[in-house]
Scaffold this motif. Structure first.
Motif, short mmCIF file in Angstrom:
data_model
loop_
_atom_site.label_atom_id
_atom_site.label_comp_id
_atom_site.label_asym_id
_atom_site.label_seq_id
_atom_site.Cartn_x
_atom_site.Cartn_y
_atom_site.Cartn_z
N ALA A 157 0.81 -1.21 0.00
CA ALA A 157 0.00 0.00 0.00
C ALA A 157 0.85 1.26 0.00
N ALA A 158 2.00 1.23 0.66
CA ALA A 158 2.88 2.40 0.66
C ALA A 158 3.46 2.64 -0.73
N ALA A 159 3.70 1.56 -1.45
CA ALA A 159 4.24 1.69 -2.81
C ALA A 159 3.17 2.11 -3.80
N SER A 160 1.94 1.65 -3.59
CA SER A 160 0.87 1.95 -4.55
C SER A 160 -0.48 2.01 -3.86
N PRO A 161 -0.81 3.12 -3.18
CA PRO A 161 -2.11 3.24 -2.51
C PRO A 161 -3.25 3.09 -3.52
N ASN A 162 -4.27 2.32 -3.14
CA ASN A 162 -5.37 2.05 -4.05
C ASN A 162 -6.64 1.80 -3.25
N SER A 163 -7.76 2.27 -3.75
CA SER A 163 -9.03 2.10 -3.03
C SER A 163 -9.44 0.64 -2.91
N GLY A 164 -8.87 -0.23 -3.75
CA GLY A 164 -9.18 -1.66 -3.68
C GLY A 164 -8.20 -2.43 -2.83
N SER A 165 -7.13 -1.77 -2.38
CA SER A 165 -6.12 -2.36 -1.50
C SER A 165 -5.73 -3.77 -1.92
N PHE A 166 -5.82 -4.73 -1.00
CA PHE A 166 -5.33 -6.08 -1.25
C PHE A 166 -6.05 -6.76 -2.42
N SER A 167 -7.30 -6.38 -2.72
CA SER A 167 -8.01 -6.96 -3.86
C SER A 167 -7.35 -6.52 -5.16
N ALA A 168 -7.00 -5.23 -5.24
CA ALA A 168 -6.33 -4.72 -6.44
C ALA A 168 -4.94 -5.32 -6.59
N TYR A 169 -4.24 -5.52 -5.47
CA TYR A 169 -2.90 -6.11 -5.54
C TYR A 169 -2.97 -7.58 -5.93
N ALA A 170 -3.97 -8.29 -5.40
CA ALA A 170 -4.15 -9.71 -5.76
C ALA A 170 -4.51 -9.83 -7.23
N ASP A 171 -5.31 -8.88 -7.72
CA ASP A 171 -5.69 -8.83 -9.13
C ASP A 171 -4.43 -8.83 -10.00
N ARG A 172 -3.47 -8.04 -9.61
CA ARG A 172 -2.26 -7.87 -10.41
C ARG A 172 -1.26 -9.00 -10.20
N ALA A 173 -1.09 -9.42 -8.95
CA ALA A 173 -0.03 -10.39 -8.64
C ALA A 173 -0.45 -11.84 -8.89
N LEU A 174 -1.73 -12.15 -8.61
CA LEU A 174 -2.18 -13.54 -8.68
C LEU A 174 -3.11 -13.81 -9.86
N GLY A 175 -3.76 -12.77 -10.37
CA GLY A 175 -4.68 -12.94 -11.48
C GLY A 175 -6.03 -12.30 -11.21
N ARG A 176 -6.77 -12.02 -12.29
CA ARG A 176 -8.06 -11.37 -12.15
C ARG A 176 -9.01 -12.15 -11.25
N TRP A 177 -8.95 -13.47 -11.34
CA TRP A 177 -9.84 -14.31 -10.53
C TRP A 177 -9.61 -14.08 -9.03
N ALA A 178 -8.35 -13.86 -8.65
CA ALA A 178 -8.02 -13.67 -7.23
C ALA A 178 -8.54 -12.33 -6.72
N GLY A 179 -8.32 -11.27 -7.51
CA GLY A 179 -8.82 -9.96 -7.11
C GLY A 179 -10.33 -9.93 -7.03
N PHE A 180 -10.99 -10.56 -8.01
CA PHE A 180 -12.44 -10.66 -8.03
C PHE A 180 -12.94 -11.39 -6.79
N SER A 181 -12.35 -12.54 -6.51
CA SER A 181 -12.83 -13.41 -5.43
C SER A 181 -12.69 -12.77 -4.07
N ILE A 182 -11.48 -12.29 -3.76
CA ILE A 182 -11.25 -11.76 -2.42
C ILE A 182 -11.97 -10.42 -2.24
N GLY A 183 -12.13 -9.67 -3.34
CA GLY A 183 -12.85 -8.40 -3.26
C GLY A 183 -14.32 -8.60 -2.91
N TRP A 184 -14.98 -9.55 -3.58
CA TRP A 184 -16.39 -9.80 -3.31
C TRP A 184 -16.60 -10.47 -1.96
N LEU A 185 -15.69 -11.35 -1.56
CA LEU A 185 -15.80 -11.98 -0.25
C LEU A 185 -15.67 -10.94 0.86
#
Length: 482
Positions: A85-113
């Motif tokens: 978050a310090a490197a790239s603040p984002n309103s989606g936080s860990f969901s946005a980072y998971a989207d980028r690092a692990l794949g769209r499915w990961a960001g989608f899943s953890i964001g909705w959960l």
């Protein structure tokens, strides 16, 4: 504008380290004092005040070890999240980072959960607040009080992010002052130096004088872990809010570095005071609640009503932040194409109106379920969201393992907060979370929560994977036709 290194995530959207994405339309309406208090108050939930008595009854003085273990887990997870978050603040936080690092499915899943978790929490907290308010003004029915507090805090969030921050500043401030005063006054009474105290002051004797430090055995520590782990949810809110602050990187860094003392003082400190003022098996702890019992033992007049005011403040704070958090996650999902596009739109004040209303509508529905079908439909919602906190923390671990390399390749100067002993401590934290999830399946009281949470998570992940495959096929077909 000076040139800055840009982190480009999958899909072509850019994330500029140190600032929220310029395309998102959110306004930097949170001041540094707002972020500081959100960070401090984020670890003080209503669960600390209400749920600590059951933990003490289950583990005795050893509940301190349970709180310490979970606190250590949260410190590690927040350090990982702070690094990203310090490197790239984002309103989606860990969901946005998971989207980028692990794949769209990961960001989608953890964001909705995560969104699901918080909208269920809205119903729980609205009902808890309504119970207290009804006890004060019984002429207004409980359901009406739940409706009133939901409407008021929805209006606060719709007004502007600054109004959310101002409300949370004062809510969190009351919680912090109350816990701080409780710890100071309690310790004075523990050592017998509080003027006029009814408690004789036993020092540390109560930690061992009722069956020892481990009266129910070492296994009770793990039982205690399961009982207290969910009261820590909310510490990550500051990383979502940072995207709408004046100085995101400074706010995240400060919050990450201070999480250790916050947990030590507010959780370990206050529970320690309770356990040293009273024997752990004192009936008043379970009958009145741990904090009320402790205040009564000192001789504080109207302790029950004082604690009701503090608990109500904690409930309102949790409601306020829960609605904010759910709406910002919905906004981020909409921005990334994983939720209705309307969720990504903001009004002239930079407020994502549709995302807020969409979240609160589900919250109202959950409140309705709580009154109509409390032991069936609502119980299912509650249990199926129960382990989401652990899922979120686990995803943060795996995301950070991948994001460290990405950040160092693209913007090494932005990695100002670093996870300790990387990658070993990250893997150890992930292993500890998996162990806790496994123990939930073993524990009779938590097995249903674990199974239902895993079931719902599996459904959401499956939807995320299918959508990801469909997107990739469409992209491939478009490139061939083009």
């Amino acid at each position: 504008m000076t040139s800055q290194t840009t982190l480009t995530k999958e899909g072509g959207e850019s994330l500029t380290p140190g600032q929220p994405p310029s395309s998102d339309g959110l306004k930097a309406g949170l001041k540094n004092r707002h972020l500081s208090m959100i960070a401090i108050g984020g670890v003080i939930g209503a669960g600390l005040f209400v749920g600590s008595a059951s933990g003490i009854a289950a583990a005795g003085p050893a509940i301190l070890v349970s709180y310490a273990l979970v606190g250590l887990l949260v410190v590690f997870v927040m350090r990982m999240l702070g690094e990203m978050a310090a490197a790239s603040p984002n309103s989606g936080s860990f969901s946005a980072y998971a989207d980028r690092a692990l794949g769209r499915w990961a960001g989608f899943s953890i964001g909705w959960l995560y969104w699901f978790f918080w909208v269920v929490v809205l119903a729980v907290e609205a009902t808890a607040g309504a119970v207290i308010l009804e006890s004060w003004i019984p002429a207004v029915p409980q359901w009406a009080w739940a409706l009133i507090v939901m409407v008021v805090l929805t209006a606060t969030n719709l007004a502007s992010v600054a109004s959310y921050g101002e409300f949370e500043f004062w809510f969190a401030g009351i919680k912090v002052v109350a816990i701080g005063a409780f710890v100071v006054i309690g310790l004075l009474a523990v050592f017998g130096v509080l003027p006029g105290s009814d408690n004789p002051g036993a020092g540390f004797a109560h930690l061992t004088d009722a069956g020892g430090f481990l009266p129910n055995g070492a296994g009770a520590i793990l039982t205690g872990v399961l009982m207290v782990v969910f009261s820590f949810m909310g510490s990550e809110i500051v990383t979502l809010a940072a995207g709408e602050s004046e100085d995101p990187r400074r706010a995240v860094t400060k919050a990450t570095n201070s999480v250790i003392w916050r947990i030590a003082v507010f959780y370990l400190g206050s529970i320690f005071v309770v356990l040293t003022l009273l024997p752990w098996n004192d009936k008043s702890i379970t009958e009145k609640g741990s904090y009320v019992a402790a205040l009564d033992s000192i001789g504080i007049p109207a302790a029950g009503q004082i604690m009701n005011v503090i608990v109500l403040t904690a409930v309102l704070s949790c409601l306020n932040s829960g609605l904010y958090t759910a709406s910002r996650m919905a906004f981020s999902l909409g921005e990334r194409g994983d939720a209705p596009k309307a969720f990504a739109k903001v009004n002239a004040k930079g407020v994502p109106t549709a995302a807020i209303l969409g979240s609160v509508v589900f919250g109202f529905v959950a409140v309705f379920f709580n009154y109509m079908w409390k032991d069936t439909v609502f119980l299912f919602l509650l249990n199926s969201s129960g382990a989401v906190a652990l899922f979120v923390w686990l995803v943060i671990c795996f995301t950070q393992l991948r994001m460290r390399g990405i950040l160092l390749r693209e913007a090494p100067e932005k990695v100002t907060v670093k996870m300790w002993l990387f990658p070993y401590l990250t893997w150890a934290t992930a292993a500890m979370i998996v162990f806790v999830l496994g123990y939930m399946l073993y524990d009779d009281a938590n097995r249903e929560v674990a199974l239902l949470s895993v079931l719902v998570a599996a459904i959401v992940v499956s939807i995320g994977v299918v959508l990801d495959v469909v997107r990739k096929r469409k992209a491939a077909a478009a490139s061939v036709s083009g």
